[in-house]
Design a protein around this motif. Structure first.
Motif, PDB file in Angstrom:
ATOM      1  N   VAL A  57       0.883  -1.171   0.000  1.00 38.33           N
ATOM      2  CA  VAL A  57       0.000   0.000   0.000  1.00 38.33           C
ATOM      3  C   VAL A  57       0.925   1.227   0.000  1.00 38.33           C
ATOM      4  O   VAL A  57       1.637   1.453   0.973  1.00 38.33           O
ATOM      5  CB  VAL A  57      -0.926   0.023   1.233  1.00 38.33           C
ATOM      6  N   PRO A  58       0.917   1.998  -1.078  1.00 48.21           N
ATOM      7  CA  PRO A  58       1.812   3.159  -1.141  1.00 48.21           C
ATOM      8  C   PRO A  58       1.597   4.099   0.046  1.00 48.21           C
ATOM      9  O   PRO A  58       0.478   4.366   0.456  1.00 48.21           O
ATOM     10  CB  PRO A  58       1.426   3.840  -2.457  1.00 48.21           C
ATOM     11  N   ASN A  59       2.681   4.585   0.582  1.00 45.75           N
ATOM     12  CA  ASN A  59       2.705   5.532   1.709  1.00 45.75           C
ATOM     13  C   ASN A  59       2.183   4.946   3.015  1.00 45.75           C
ATOM     14  O   ASN A  59       1.964   5.682   3.973  1.00 45.75           O
ATOM     15  CB  ASN A  59       1.930   6.809   1.365  1.00 45.75           C
ATOM     16  N   GLU A  60       1.917   3.650   3.079  1.00 47.22           N
ATOM     17  CA  GLU A  60       1.499   3.000   4.324  1.00 47.22           C
ATOM     18  C   GLU A  60       2.219   1.649   4.465  1.00 47.22           C
ATOM     19  O   GLU A  60       1.591   0.599   4.381  1.00 47.22           O
ATOM     20  CB  GLU A  60      -0.007   2.800   4.354  1.00 47.22           C
ATOM     21  N   PRO A  61       3.520   1.661   4.706  1.00 47.44           N
ATOM     22  CA  PRO A  61       4.252   0.389   4.789  1.00 47.44           C
ATOM     23  C   PRO A  61       3.868  -0.451   6.009  1.00 47.44           C
ATOM     24  O   PRO A  61       4.094  -1.655   6.016  1.00 47.44           O
ATOM     25  CB  PRO A  61       5.715   0.827   4.860  1.00 47.44           C
ATOM     26  N   ILE A  62       3.241   0.154   7.018  1.00 43.84           N
ATOM     27  CA  ILE A  62       2.881  -0.589   8.219  1.00 43.84           C
ATOM     28  C   ILE A  62       1.875  -1.697   7.901  1.00 43.84           C
ATOM     29  O   ILE A  62       1.899  -2.763   8.523  1.00 43.84           O
ATOM     30  CB  ILE A  62       2.355   0.359   9.337  1.00 43.84           C
ATOM     31  N   ILE A  63       1.001  -1.474   6.922  1.00 44.78           N
ATOM     32  CA  ILE A  63       0.026  -2.497   6.551  1.00 44.78           C
ATOM     33  C   ILE A  63       0.742  -3.724   5.985  1.00 44.78           C
ATOM     34  O   ILE A  63       0.431  -4.858   6.338  1.00 44.78           O
ATOM     35  CB  ILE A  63      -0.999  -1.935   5.548  1.00 44.78           C
ATOM     36  N   GLY A  64       1.710  -3.508   5.133  1.00 42.93           N
ATOM     37  CA  GLY A  64       2.482  -4.623   4.589  1.00 42.93           C
ATOM     38  C   GLY A  64       3.297  -5.325   5.657  1.00 42.93           C
ATOM     39  O   GLY A  64       3.429  -6.547   5.653  1.00 42.93           O
ATOM     40  N   ILE A  65       3.840  -4.552   6.585  1.00 38.84           N
ATOM     41  CA  ILE A  65       4.633  -5.141   7.667  1.00 38.84           C
ATOM     42  C   ILE A  65       3.754  -6.018   8.560  1.00 38.84           C
ATOM     43  O   ILE A  65       4.148  -7.115   8.949  1.00 38.84           O
ATOM     44  CB  ILE A  65       5.344  -4.044   8.475  1.00 38.84           C
TER      45      ILE A  65
END
Length: 97
Positions: A57-65
């Motif tokens: 998700v661009p600009n929201e790396p916490i979701i991928g983490i």
């Protein structure tokens, strides 16, 4: 001539893939080698997917983490790689809704 080259290339490709199937059945590995070989799919999965985790998700790396952490937890529970990936995908999907 082209047909001979194609047959030759197929044999050169096929032989290294078939021989291990017959040789590995006859070998007895130590337990630590079996554990190490069992971890290879997870290591390859991590190397291929980790860059995508940060950009899912661009600009929201916490979701991928978070999705990656779910995959790590599921994999450490001994689940199949497919279930770990499905769990991570579901987590990311639910977090982006």
């Amino acid at each position: 001539m082209i047909v001979i080259i194609i047959i030759g290339m197929s044999l050169v490709t096929m032989i290294p893939r078939i021989i291990p199937a017959f040789v590995v059945e006859k070998l007895q590995f130590k337990p630590w080698v079996n554990r190490w070989l069992g971890a290879i799919p997870y290591a390859a999965l991590g190397a291929l997917i980790f860059p995508g985790i940060l950009w899912v998700v661009p600009n929201e790396p916490i979701i991928g983490i978070i999705g990656g952490l779910v995959a790590i937890i599921l994999a450490s529970l001994g689940l199949n790689v497919v279930f770990a990936v499905i769990g991570a995908i579901t987590t990311v999907f639910l977090l982006t809704m």
